[in-house]
Design an enzyme around this catalytic site. Structure first.
Site, PDB file in Angstrom:
ATOM      1  N   MET A   1       0.629   6.490  -2.164  1.00 47.36           N
ATOM      2  CA  MET A   1       1.215   7.426  -3.136  1.00 47.36           C
ATOM      3  C   MET A   1       0.696   8.841  -2.879  1.00 47.36           C
ATOM      4  O   MET A   1      -0.238   9.298  -3.517  1.00 47.36           O
ATOM      5  CB  MET A   1       0.873   6.970  -4.554  1.00 47.36           C
ATOM      6  CG  MET A   1       1.252   5.527  -4.826  1.00 47.36           C
ATOM      7  SD  MET A   1       1.100   5.076  -6.550  1.00 47.36           S
ATOM      8  CE  MET A   1      -0.656   5.082  -6.792  1.00 47.36           C
ATOM      9  N   ASP A   2       1.339   9.503  -1.956  1.00 45.70           N
ATOM     10  CA  ASP A   2       0.884  10.822  -1.525  1.00 45.70           C
ATOM     11  C   ASP A   2       1.808  11.918  -2.051  1.00 45.70           C
ATOM     12  O   ASP A   2       3.024  11.760  -2.022  1.00 45.70           O
ATOM     13  CB  ASP A   2       0.861  10.843   0.015  1.00 45.70           C
ATOM     14  CG  ASP A   2       0.117  12.036   0.576  1.00 45.70           C
ATOM     15  OD1 ASP A   2      -0.609  12.703  -0.185  1.00 45.70           O
ATOM     16  OD2 ASP A   2       0.268  12.312   1.779  1.00 45.70           O
ATOM     17  N   GLY A   3       1.227  13.006  -2.509  1.00 47.03           N
ATOM     18  CA  GLY A   3       2.024  14.179  -2.865  1.00 47.03           C
ATOM     19  C   GLY A   3       2.081  14.529  -4.339  1.00 47.03           C
ATOM     20  O   GLY A   3       2.896  15.359  -4.741  1.00 47.03           O
TER      21      GLY A   3
END
Lengths: 281, 255
Positions: A41-43
């Site tokens: 879960m990046d960003g």
């Protein structure tokens, strides 16, 4: 009257979208469906920055996105979902930000437990936390344990949240546990130094794998990473040997059902190839 | 009674027809996706040729010094095509890549390492000369060969090394709750058994899917993984593109 009209049309639209989604899921189910999907879960921070949101709001939006993803996975019949929520390396961030994430975590867990929300329980989702939980603050640790206990009987989907996790830490931890177990076994046999004698293999690969944090779930079929990055960032390195790695340019809170759909279609395209590889191992 | 039976038959027919329709639709979706990938393949091939001919200006200057260590994962069935591997290594040498690790699951490349080393101009085997992960040799291309047994099996061997040390040290208090080993000790143990190579900055996957196929887990923590398609259709331009894209990547290592 106007309000009622809006709510009616919104309800109708929601029902239509649900029907359409169910139809897509039925079509997709003709082919093989992955057993385990993992998300990096990046960003979240970039999402907040782009939308001029308050600090921490990105993580809030990210939590909501995870909730939707778990629901979509449940609809698709995916039994295991893993989310990389917080890396050990993330402790390098400012103490304020780390604390904010911990507080958000406790807040969301309490919501789930106090039946303000309890969506996961209603959907029959068991939640398990993986990682070096000793690194968490006491309130966070307590909340995590409570949630795991509260959802322990649920069996539709296992949602594993990797918190204070890195793959290398997981490997070292598994080796530690294995060594301690082997030693305990030898002490029971009253031969404490027999392990040192000779050069025979004591620690087996199967022993290490048994003690992995992620031993609770099968190896992932798909790892999805958002925000356009193409690295695993120390996540499931051990388990991802025969796993489709899929990247999306969207930031995590902007992920949708269509992204999951595309990932599953890609998995179906390469299904027989990966099955062949698994048999080789 | 007959009416109920007829209704049941009708329902089963409808269900059967619906199932058939869904199957048809599923196949249609996959045909469309195949067409999409076919079109994408043509577009990529075209772009690759344009890069090779130097038409696209942004790919002309490559900061290849940022790429200290490159890993190449090859699908085992394609690993037999040593001529392709040699051509690929020659391209990398021309680009200026100095340190390469070649990996395939079954160790086919390992078996043909002498042949590959002989064919690639000035290539030397990565080994004892590169202790402590220091990539010293800048005049020749250094090659390392790895297979599946350098991954999980190597970790198990390293675990035995650590276990022996742990037992011999006498720190075998059963109630010991603290951490016995550290990640750096694990790295050292892997070096001891000869599986402690450096961490690649970039990993290029030649095969049907984007997957590292069991490349040593300990060494790909922050490695960029790029899918290059099958080895038989490898292109110089796509290699340039992958390296160029890597040189523009920003990493914050969790911060």
């Amino acid at each position: 009257m106007e309000k009622d009209g809006i709510s009616k049309s919104a309800r109708l639209l929601w029902k239509l979208s649900c029907f359409f989604r169910k139809f897509i899921v039925s079509t997709l189910s003709v082919g093989p469906i992955p057993t385990h999907v993992a998300f990096i879960m990046d960003g979240n921070r970039r999402y907040a920055k782009q939308r001029n949101l308050k600090e921490g709001e990105g993580h809030n939006a990210g939590y909501l996105a995870l909730k939707f993803m778990v629901y979509y996975c449940l609809e698709l019949g995916i039994k295991h979902v893993t989310a990389y929520a917080f890396s050990i390396d993330n402790f390098k961030r400012s103490p304020e930000e780390v604390q904010r994430i911990m507080d958000l975590m406790v807040e969301k867990i309490e919501e789930e437990l106090s039946e303000v929300d309890n969506t996961y329980s209603k959907m029959g989702i068991r939640i398990h936390f993986s990682g070096n939980l000793e690194l968490l603050s006491q309130p966070t640790k307590d909340a995590v344990k409570k949630l795991m206990a509260a959802t322990a009987k649920n069996s539709k989907v296992l949602l594993t949240i990797c918190f204070a996790y890195t793959s290398t830490n997981e490997i070292v931890h598994a080796i530690e546990q294995t060594c301690q177990q082997k030693l305990a076994d030898q002490m029971e046999l009253e031969e404490p130094n027999s392990a040192g004698k000779g050069n025979h293999v004591v620690v087996k690969l199967a022993d290490i794998e048994k003690h992995m944090y992620m031993a609770v779930a099968p190896d992932p079929d798909i790892i999805i990473r958002t925000s356009g990055e193409s690295r695993l960032s120390n996540f499931l390195l051990w388990q991802s040997a025969n796993c489709s790695l899929i990247c999306f340019s969207q930031l995590w809170p902007a992920i949708s059902f269509w992204h999951l759909l595309w990932a599953v279609l890609k998995f179906q395209r390469n299904y027989f190839y990966f099955e062949k590889k698994k048999k080789q191992i | 009674m007959d009416f109920k039976k007829e209704m049941r038959i009708l329902c089963s027919w409808i269900a059967h027809f619906g199932d058939l329709l869904l199957r048809l639709l599923w196949h249609l979706v996959h045909v469309i996706i195949s067409l999409f990938y076919f079109t994408l393949g043509i577009a990529n091939a075209l772009e690759s040729y344009l890069i090779s001919w130097g038409v696209l200006k942004r790919y002309r200057s490559l900061h290849v010094n940022k790429l200290r260590y490159l890993a190449i994962v090859v699908e085992s069935e394609e690993a037999y095509e040593t001529s392709k591997i040699i051509a690929l290594l020659q391209w990398l040498a021309d680009i200026g890549v100095k340190h390469v690790c070649l990996y395939d699951m079954e160790g086919i490349l390992k078996k043909s390492k002498d042949f590959i080393l002989a064919k690639v101009d000035g290539a030397v085997l990565y080994g004892e000369t590169h202790e402590n992960n220091k990539l010293l040799d800048q005049t020749h291309m250094t090659l390392e060969f790895a297979s599946f047994c350098d991954g999980k099996e190597a970790v198990a061997k390293a675990a035995n090394v650590l276990f022996m040390k742990y037992v011999k040290s006498g720190a075998t208090d059963q109630n010991q709750k603290g951490h016995i080993f550290t990640e750096s000790q694990m790295t050292e143990a892997l070096k001891t058994i000869g599986s402690g190579g450096p961490e690649p900055d970039l990993l290029l996957v030649y095969g049907p899917a984007r997957c590292h196929l069991g490349f040593p887990a300990w060494r790909i923590r922050y490695t960029e993984i790029v899918h290059m398609g099958p080895l038989k259709s490898m292109k110089y331009g796509s290699l340039i593109k992958a390296i160029h894209k890597f040189t523009r990547v920003q990493q914050n290592y969790g911060k």
